[in-house]
Design an enzyme around this catalytic site. Sequence first.
Site, PDB file in Angstrom:
ATOM      1  N   THR A   1       0.726  -1.313   0.111  1.00 17.04           N
ATOM      2  CA  THR A   1      -0.048   0.058  -0.049  1.00 17.04           C
ATOM      3  C   THR A   1       0.876   1.397  -0.054  1.00 17.04           C
ATOM      4  O   THR A   1       1.786   1.288   0.703  1.00 17.04           O
ATOM      5  CB  THR A   1      -0.970  -0.030   1.231  1.00 17.04           C
ATOM      6  OG1 THR A   1      -1.885  -1.168   1.297  1.00 17.04           O
ATOM      7  CG2 THR A   1      -1.803   1.353   1.065  1.00 17.04           C
TER       8      THR A   1
ATOM      9  N   CYS B   1      31.208   4.258  14.085  1.00 20.76           N
ATOM     10  CA  CYS B   1      31.062   3.070  15.052  1.00 20.76           C
ATOM     11  C   CYS B   1      30.622   1.966  14.365  1.00 20.76           C
ATOM     12  O   CYS B   1      29.512   1.688  13.885  1.00 20.76           O
ATOM     13  CB  CYS B   1      30.098   3.876  16.059  1.00 20.76           C
ATOM     14  SG  CYS B   1      30.626   4.907  17.288  1.00 20.76           S
TER      15      CYS B   1
END
Length: 423
Positions: free
Chosen positions: A261, A347
Site C-alpha cells: 500500500t 562506530c
Amino acid sequence: MAETLGMNITQSKEPLPAGVTLPIYMDNHATTPLDPRVLEAMMPYLTGIFGNAASRNHSFGWEAERATDKAREQVAKIIGASAKEIIFTSGATESNNLAIKGIAEMYRERGNHIITQVTEHKAVLDTCKKLEKQGYRVTYLPVQADGLIDIEDLKRAMDDQTILVSIMYANNEIGVVQPIREIGKLCHEKGVLFHTDAVQAVGKIPVNVIDDNIDVLSLSGHKIYGPKGVGALYVRRRNPRVQIAEQINGGGHERGMRSGTLNVPGIVGLGAAVEICQNEMAAEAVREVELRDYLRAKLEAALDYTQVNGNMDHHLPGNLNISFIYVEGESLLMGINDIAVSSGSACTSATLEPSYVLKSLGLGDDVAHSSIRFGIGRFNTKEEVDYVADKIISVVQHLRELSPLYEMVKEGIDLTKIEWAAH
Ligand SMILES: *Cc1c(COP(=O)(O)O)cnc(C)c1O
C-alpha cells in the site's frame, strides 16, 4: 558514542551571537529537517484524506491516487523523466536493493557481472556482496586520490558478461560528483545498464536521466527536506526498456515492481520536497557554495596542517570534508559537542573504525579519524557558520597545544625519520 562521552564538558558561559541557537545542525548529508512547507502539504493526507490509493471504487481512494499521481509528476520532472517511470519505495536503501537485485535477477541469462566502486553507500556495497554469495561476479573499481573513478578503469573492467554498472552520482562523505554523463555514455555504447544512487545529487545539482544516459536512479525524501521512510526508483521505459524483477511480492502495486500500500502522506511530502528543490536549487546552490568556501577559508586562515578531502571542482555545494592533522578525532568531536557534524570515524560494534571512504582516498587511519564532514543545508546561516568555525578553531588549537606530535612538527622534526620505541 562521542555525544555521551562529551556530555559533561561544560559549555562556555559567553552569550551566543544573534541568530544562533544550540545545538547547531550541520550534518545535512545524514538527514535534513522537514521543510515546514512540506509538512503543510502532507497534513491533509495524515488526517482527513486517508484513502488507500489502490481503492478504485470510491472517492477516498481516488483522492489518494490523485495525490500520488501529482507526486509522481513532481519527482519525474526534477530528473527529466516521465511519471510512468517512477516507482515509490520506502527510501533509497530499498531503491538501491530493488535496482541492483532486480536487474541481476532479470538479466541473469545475459551475464553475471556487475561493476560498482569502493566509495558507494553501504546500501549498494552490501547488496553487491550478497549477490556475490549467490554467484554473481562484482568488480569494485578503486577511486583516485580525489575520490573520482577513472573512466579507463571502468572501460577495462567491462566484459561480455557485464550486465550492470552502479556508480553513485555524488558521495555522501566527501561530496565528489562522479563523471556520470561519461559513465552513462560508455554503458549505452556497450549495451550495459547504468544505475546511479543519486540521493545526494537530486535536488542539489541538475540531474537529467536523458542527458546523463541513466537507466535506473535512486533517490530519497529525507535528504532533501522531505519525510523519512519514502524514496523513489526511476526505471527507464524506452531506449532501453529496463526490466526489474520485483523483490517484494503481494498485490502488484507500482507496475508490479514494488507491492505494498502506498505511503500516501510520505509520497505527497516527497513530491512537495522535490518541487521546492527544483524552484530554489539554483539560488540555494550559490548560497551554500558561498557559505562552504567561507567556512573553508576561515578554518585555513587560522589553522595549519589542514587537508581538504575530495575533488573540489566536481563537488556538491554544501559539502566540506576536512582533516585536522595532529588532532585526535574523538577529542575533537567531544570538544564540539554543541555542533552536529560527522567525523571520519564510523562506530562499528564497540570500536571506532576509520571511514572506508576516506581510507580509499589513501588517507592513513590517524588522518581519517581527524576528519570532519560539514554538511551545510537550506536552514544554515552565516552566523552559524561563524560560530562553527570559531569553535573548531579554538578546539583544534587547544588540542594541538597538548599534542607532542604537533610540537615536534613545529620544531621541524621529520616524524617519518623517528624510530619509536616498541611498546
Ligand atoms: C542516505 C543515503 C542512502 C540511504 O537512503 P535512505 O533513504 O536513508 O535509505 C543511500 N545512498 C546515499 C548516497 C545516501 O546518502
